[in-house]
Design an enzyme around this catalytic site. Structure first.
Site, PDB file in Angstrom:
ATOM      1  N   LYS A 132      34.362  26.378  47.040  1.00 55.83           N
ATOM      2  CA  LYS A 132      34.637  28.113  47.303  1.00 55.83           C
ATOM      3  C   LYS A 132      32.869  28.721  46.904  1.00 55.83           C
ATOM      4  O   LYS A 132      32.593  29.075  46.246  1.00 55.83           O
ATOM      5  CB  LYS A 132      35.238  28.829  46.324  1.00 55.83           C
ATOM      6  N   GLY A 193      39.889  40.912  39.255  1.00 51.54           N
ATOM      7  CA  GLY A 193      40.185  40.647  37.301  1.00 51.54           C
ATOM      8  C   GLY A 193      41.073  42.109  37.444  1.00 51.54           C
ATOM      9  O   GLY A 193      41.445  42.130  36.518  1.00 51.54           O
ATOM     10  N   ALA A 219      42.003  37.171  44.386  1.00 51.58           N
ATOM     11  CA  ALA A 219      41.614  38.459  43.684  1.00 51.58           C
ATOM     12  C   ALA A 219      42.800  39.153  44.133  1.00 51.58           C
ATOM     13  O   ALA A 219      43.065  40.007  45.079  1.00 51.58           O
ATOM     14  CB  ALA A 219      40.190  38.843  43.668  1.00 51.58           C
ATOM     15  N   GLY A 220      43.377  40.140  42.762  1.00 51.16           N
ATOM     16  CA  GLY A 220      43.425  41.361  42.401  1.00 51.16           C
ATOM     17  C   GLY A 220      45.014  40.807  41.775  1.00 51.16           C
ATOM     18  O   GLY A 220      46.043  41.591  41.711  1.00 51.16           O
ATOM     19  N   ASN A 241      43.421  33.793  38.916  1.00 47.73           N
ATOM     20  CA  ASN A 241      42.884  33.797  37.648  1.00 47.73           C
ATOM     21  C   ASN A 241      43.140  34.466  36.281  1.00 47.73           C
ATOM     22  O   ASN A 241      43.855  34.076  35.278  1.00 47.73           O
ATOM     23  CB  ASN A 241      41.695  33.469  37.731  1.00 47.73           C
ATOM     24  N   THR A 242      42.957  35.633  36.057  1.00 47.19           N
ATOM     25  CA  THR A 242      43.103  36.452  35.487  1.00 47.19           C
ATOM     26  C   THR A 242      44.905  37.246  34.635  1.00 47.19           C
ATOM     27  O   THR A 242      45.000  36.855  34.073  1.00 47.19           O
ATOM     28  CB  THR A 242      42.262  37.579  35.788  1.00 47.19           C
TER      29      THR A 242
END
EC number: 2.8.1.10
Length: 289
Positions: A132, A193, A219-220, A241-242
């Site tokens: 990635k 994040g 993301a987001g 992830n977050t």
């Protein structure tokens, strides 16, 4: 240095040796139906949820959350080994590379040169060619630097890597990356994040319509409904992830995300009802008393 040359290579005075390993960066039961696999770079997976391995309290929690998510692909960052304390726990001791597909990423890289060097180290350390790529613009937004991303993608593809690429939600840039040879396009839903969800669903849909390789929102995502929206837009998967790691109960949120991905995918395949300006009664009027 290639691993095949280790035995015949000697270190000279002044040489520097870097030893790297993989860290968190970025339930295998109940996977997606077998008749709807996720395919990227010729590899076939059951789950359309990809998860990062950073920001958890410890590696035990990381492993339990990944198991609950049903994910088969996990992103990992490449970092130097702390040779002064070899007793420190390592991600590979908790998340088995034989069970999961490790996806080395370039988290923390702000130039094409840094990103290319990082992934070359990853390939030598673990033998992985599916990677990635993310080249960041600044620390405040972690927005992709597309000029550097193009340079890095070109160099990596020329070097034999299969590149899944983090990019802006720009259909023109996405098409260019596909034409260069990237195997998956990964536009941000919102800032890394941030948990703001998908800010521009229209451009995500345009990207999906513009390219033939898999499109994954990266993301987001903040909660399960964001993941479902991404899948309802037609995306092939979601990387997060977050949203899991920073939830009050990461393991429970991981399971919620697994179910949201499946629900969103089924909803997209089923096709939503048309929007209407006025009411349309569910019960027929014929025979009304």
């Amino acid at each position: 240095m290639a691993r095949t040359t280790y035995k015949e290579t000697a270190l000279d005075e002044g040489d520097q040796l870097e030893i790297v390993h993989f860290i968190g960066g970025g339930d295998r039961s109940d996977p997606q139906p077998a008749d709807d696999p996720f395919t990227v770079a010729g590899r076939v997976f059951s789950s359309r949820l990809l998860v990062g391995t950073g920001k958890y309290r410890d590696f035990e929690e990381t492993a339990r959350a990944i198991e609950a998510s049903g994910a088969e692909i996990v992103t990992v960052a490449v970092r130097r080994v702390n040779v002064s304390d070899p007793s420190q726990p390592m991600l590979v001791d908790y998340v088995d590379p034989a069970k999961y597909t490790y996806l080395p990423n370039t988290a923390g890289c702000f130039t094409a040169d840094e990103a290319v060097r990082t992934l070359r180290l990853a390939r030598e350390a673990g033998g992985w060619s599916l990677v990635k790529l993310e080249v960041l613009g600044d620390q405040r937004t972690l927005y992709p630097n597309m000029a550097e991303t193009f340079l890095a993608a070109e160099a990596l593809i020329r070097d034999g890597f299969e590149v899944m690429v983090y990019c802006a939600d720009d259909p023109i840039a996405a098409k260019r990356l596909e034409d260069m040879g990237c195997v998956a396009i990964m536009p941000l839903g919102s800032l890394i994040g941030s948990g703001l969800g998908i800010i521009n669903p229209y451009t995500i849909r345009l990207i999906k319509e513009s390219v033939s390789v898999p499109v994954l929102v990266d993301a987001g995502v903040g909660t399960a409904s964001d993941a479902a929206v991404a899948m309802e837009l037609g995306c092939d998967g979601v990387l997060m992830n977050t949203a899991i790691a920073q939830a009050k109960d990461p393991v429970r949120m991981a399971r919620a995300m697994r179910l949201a991905i499946e629900a969103g995918r089924l909803s997209y395949q089923a096709g939503r009802m048309p929007r209407k300006l006025y009411a349309d009664p569910s019960s027929p009027l014929a025979g009304l008393i």
